[in-house]
Design an enzyme around this catalytic site. Sequence first.
Site, PDB file in Angstrom:
ATOM      1  CB  SER A 107      -1.372  -7.068  -2.257  1.00  0.00           C
ATOM      2  OG  SER A 107      -1.217  -7.912  -3.365  1.00  0.00           O
ATOM      3  CG  HIS A 133       0.567  -5.788   1.746  1.00  0.00           C
ATOM      4  ND1 HIS A 133       0.310  -4.579   1.158  1.00  0.00           N
ATOM      5  CD2 HIS A 133       0.963  -6.610   0.730  1.00  0.00           C
ATOM      6  CE1 HIS A 133       0.535  -4.664  -0.136  1.00  0.00           C
ATOM      7  NE2 HIS A 133       0.934  -5.884  -0.428  1.00  0.00           N
ATOM      8  CD  GLU A 140      -0.332  -1.134   3.044  1.00  0.00           C
ATOM      9  OE1 GLU A 140      -0.570   0.006   2.617  1.00  0.00           O
ATOM     10  OE2 GLU A 140      -0.614  -2.177   2.412  1.00  0.00           O
ATOM     11  CG  ASN A 190      -0.659  -2.449  -3.322  1.00  0.00           C
ATOM     12  OD1 ASN A 190       0.434  -1.917  -3.452  1.00  0.00           O
ATOM     13  ND2 ASN A 190      -0.818  -3.748  -3.225  1.00  0.00           N
TER      14      ASN A 190
END
Length: 286
Positions: free
Chosen positions: A120, A141, A153, A192
């Site tokens: 990440s 991700h 992702e 995130n």
Amino acid sequence: MTAGRTLAVVGAGAMGGQIAYQAALHGYDVRLISRSDDRLRSASTSCATLLRRRVEKGTLDGDACELTLARVTLGSDFAAVAGAETIIESVAEDRDVKREVYARICAHSDDTAIIGTNSSTLPSSVLEDAVSHSERFLNVHFFNPALLMALVEVVPGPHTSEDTIVRAMDFAQAIGKTPVRLAREEYGFIANRILFIAIQEAMRLVQGGYISVEECDLAVRKALGWPMGPFHLSDLVGLDVVEAILDEGFRQTGDQRWEPVEMLRDLVARGKLGNKAGGGFTTAPS
Ligand code: 3HC
């Protein structure tokens, strides 16, 4: 169901373990590789418990569950990546550790395999020199808990080929996830980047004495519809992981919004890492 496909997952922590079993649930033969027997055992035990609970609740067929569990092979030998058309790396967020892992993967992987890093914080472009065929390398991700969270992702670097992006999107879909494709790398990607700045704001409010942890979580759940409040969620993700994501965000962007607040630093320094160890904002010490 996707019969006859093979996935290798390297790293059997909370993320790698659940990614492996999610793919097995959708018909993949999975090789889960870790240097730690304890991690492998714990991943297989916890995922078996979660899936068998689905059987008890009637949301998963008993035979399908046992077949899923049997489709995952555990081991420490990287030779097991041979024959996998997709390889997901989900080891510690440490550049040197990842580089060493890629060298081992590339020594055994098929020439056509794509490699997705579940990182990440590290975009594939900072690691691509450690991969033999970087046109088949990108970020894929997942979110915690990976057996439940739908989003994946797919983040290409400048080195990633179009074919690799398409294959990563297809893979995520084939294992029952909803992939989104980013045009290019950006710190925190999408989810995130939004989430961790929001978590920081929540911590600033508590640190400033405006509200308690419990009431802040309640407010966010009731006003914004989050399934868990920012503090409960931080405990799930792991406070050390939250701190590392924020630290790296500050390093990579220079934007002070990412700089971890004092109360988080203090908890991590005292070994309070959330659900996994020592307790956290909302959990008792283990
Ligand atoms: N792993 C797997 N399954 C879990 C779980 C876990 N850690 N925790 C709970 N579950 C399962 C339960 O077994 C139950 O399954 P069942 O319906 O088959 O019995 C189901 O989830 C519901 O459990 P609960 O009723 O106990 O709890 P909730 O209704 O609160 O749901 C949740 C749990 C799905 C985790 C929900 O609270 C949620 O969506 N929370 C937000 C999670 C989130 O935002 N994740 C993203 C974090 S950021 C990230 O991962 C990025 C990375 O880079 C750090």
